[in-house]
Design an enzyme around this catalytic site. Structure first.
Site, PDB file in Angstrom:
ATOM      1  N   ASP A 203      55.140  33.775  40.165  1.00  0.00           N
ATOM      2  CA  ASP A 203      54.909  34.222  38.791  1.00  0.00           C
ATOM      3  C   ASP A 203      54.466  33.023  37.967  1.00  0.00           C
ATOM      4  O   ASP A 203      54.894  31.891  38.229  1.00  0.00           O
ATOM      5  CB  ASP A 203      56.183  34.826  38.188  1.00  0.00           C
ATOM      6  CG  ASP A 203      56.578  36.130  38.852  1.00  0.00           C
ATOM      7  OD1 ASP A 203      55.683  36.826  39.372  1.00  0.00           O
ATOM      8  OD2 ASP A 203      57.779  36.467  38.856  1.00  0.00           O
TER       9      ASP A 203
ATOM     10  N   ASP B 257      52.238  42.219  38.897  1.00  0.00           N
ATOM     11  CA  ASP B 257      53.206  42.893  38.038  1.00  0.00           C
ATOM     12  C   ASP B 257      52.506  43.686  36.936  1.00  0.00           C
ATOM     13  O   ASP B 257      52.888  44.824  36.630  1.00  0.00           O
ATOM     14  CB  ASP B 257      54.148  41.870  37.396  1.00  0.00           C
ATOM     15  CG  ASP B 257      55.001  41.149  38.425  1.00  0.00           C
ATOM     16  OD1 ASP B 257      55.208  41.702  39.517  1.00  0.00           O
ATOM     17  OD2 ASP B 257      55.457  40.033  38.124  1.00  0.00           O
TER      18      ASP B 257
END
Length: 208
Positions: free
Chosen positions: A149, A168
């Site tokens: 991330d 995501d």
């Protein structure tokens, strides 16, 4: 020889009569939309992969990078949990869930006739594959790999909103689109249950 008056009235023949269109006649099905899924899912997967490679190369060990006037921060985080850093510590379970989601979408794609559903499922499929690739191929090992991330909104370290990635975002957007289509009565096969129910009710009223 007088044969009497000749009638000019045309007597309708059976073949002259046109049958009224049946109100309940089935409409032709829209074309299958599996091609939309096949186009969107790889695009999301490649975009997610490229951005993760760039993030690991340029953000490893560095301080958060402030962009867009502080609206977004770029910071590398290795996430063992689900989307937006949720359910940490359940990496292998999440990997199995992701595999199930991918299989289910591929199975459903054969019956897709709605463009909206195809776009939504394509986004979810591409995002699921992107994060699943991390869980399989990244450290510390297969089905336990940590997802990369790197996007934080309004504050570094996920203080305002959990750190996330392209996969995501695609999963979230696709899921919201599918929920909205369901709320508005649009099925994945292109049909509309509300309209179908209205048509059946009208036909029953006409017969009564």
């Amino acid at each position: 020889m007088d044969n009497g008056p000749v009638s000019t009235d045309h007597q309708p023949q059976p073949e002259d009569e046109q049958e009224p269109a049946e109100s309940g006649a089935e409409q032709p099905l829209p074309p299958r939309r599996i091609g939309v899924v096949a186009a969107i899912a790889p695009l999301v997967f490649v975009l997610d992969l490229v951005t993760k490679v760039l993030a690991t190369v340029n953000l490893e060990g560095s301080a958060p990078v402030r962009i867009l006037g502080g609206a977004v921060y770029l910071q590398l985080v290795r996430n063992p949990g689900a989307a937006f850093s949720m359910a940490t510590g359940m990496t292998w379970v999440l990997a199995l869930v992701a595999i199930g989601v991918v299989v289910a979408i591929i199975w459903l794609a054969r019956r897709l006739r709605s463009v909206g559903w195809a776009i939504g499922l394509g986004l979810v499929l591409g995002g699921a594959l992107g994060n699943l690739a991390d869980r399989i191929f990244r450290a510390p090992g297969p089905l336990q790999g940590h997802v990369v991330d790197f996007v934080s909104v309004f504050a570094p370290n996920g203080d305002f909103f959990p750190v996330f990635n392209v996969a995501d975002s695609a999963i979230s957007i696709g899921a919201v689109l599918i929920v909205l289509l369901s709320l508005f009565g649009k099925d994945y096969d292109g049909s509309s249950p509300r309209k179908a129910g209205t048509s059946r009710a009208s036909a029953e009223r006409d017969e009564s």
